[in-house]
Design a protein around this motif. Sequence first.
Motif, mmCIF file in Angstrom:
data_model
loop_
_atom_site.group_PDB
_atom_site.id
_atom_site.type_symbol
_atom_site.label_atom_id
_atom_site.label_comp_id
_atom_site.label_asym_id
_atom_site.label_seq_id
_atom_site.Cartn_x
_atom_site.Cartn_y
_atom_site.Cartn_z
ATOM 1 N N ARG A 86 0.912 -1.281 -0.077
ATOM 2 C CA ARG A 86 0.076 0.071 -0.178
ATOM 3 C C ARG A 86 0.760 1.325 0.010
ATOM 4 N N ALA A 109 -0.080 7.542 -6.396
ATOM 5 C CA ALA A 109 -1.209 6.545 -6.304
ATOM 6 C C ALA A 109 -1.111 6.401 -4.675
ATOM 7 N N GLN A 157 -3.101 3.362 -2.736
ATOM 8 C CA GLN A 157 -3.452 2.187 -3.471
ATOM 9 C C GLN A 157 -2.150 1.137 -3.451
ATOM 10 N N CYS A 186 0.094 -1.966 -4.986
ATOM 11 C CA CYS A 186 1.011 -2.210 -6.265
ATOM 12 C C CYS A 186 2.037 -3.128 -5.689
ATOM 13 N N ASP A 195 -8.828 -1.556 -4.647
ATOM 14 C CA ASP A 195 -7.940 -0.422 -4.369
ATOM 15 C C ASP A 195 -6.660 -0.571 -4.949
ATOM 16 N N CYS A 196 -6.245 -1.508 -6.103
ATOM 17 C CA CYS A 196 -5.170 -1.428 -6.776
ATOM 18 C C CYS A 196 -4.663 -0.472 -7.668
ATOM 19 N N VAL A 197 -3.688 0.002 -7.907
ATOM 20 C CA VAL A 197 -3.452 1.155 -8.760
ATOM 21 C C VAL A 197 -3.961 0.246 -10.245
#
Length: 155
Positions: free
Chosen positions: A29, A36, A39, A41, A126-128
């Motif tokens: 996160r 971002a 979010q 990744c 809520d992923c990039v």
Amino acid sequence: MTHGTTRYRSVVDVMALLHRADGRVLLLRRAGQVYASGQLCPPGGHLEDGEPVTGGALRETAEEVGVTVAPSDLEFCHLIHHRNPDGEARLGVVFTARRWTGRPSIREPEKCSQLVWADPARPPADCVPYTAAVLKRFCAGDPLSEHGWPAGGRG
């Protein structure tokens, strides 16, 4: 090259999908004053000048989550050509690793607030968007995708 034509250049991102035995991959996160923020990744970042893509993926994984992946355990799995909403293009070179040394932990708390093990076939909402695109195409077995380009691309 035609006279007056500018040669295309792009930022190159490197990412490492650390896979546990249960198939989940490690996501971070993002936090603080970074792109971002908030979010999710995978461990990764942009390639540094003079650095090969494998070296960048190994470096970013060590810097961000404190694990060491042997070069022989790093496997290329996906290439994404991404264009963000502002029109900036990036190439993302994605690797996977199923073995590493050390326990993943937050090593850059100014850039990361949480580690999440996620099912890559059902990435968290809520992923990039770039990450969600990579996971979707990776799970489909596609080695190449395009994201953020006008219709007609691969992904």
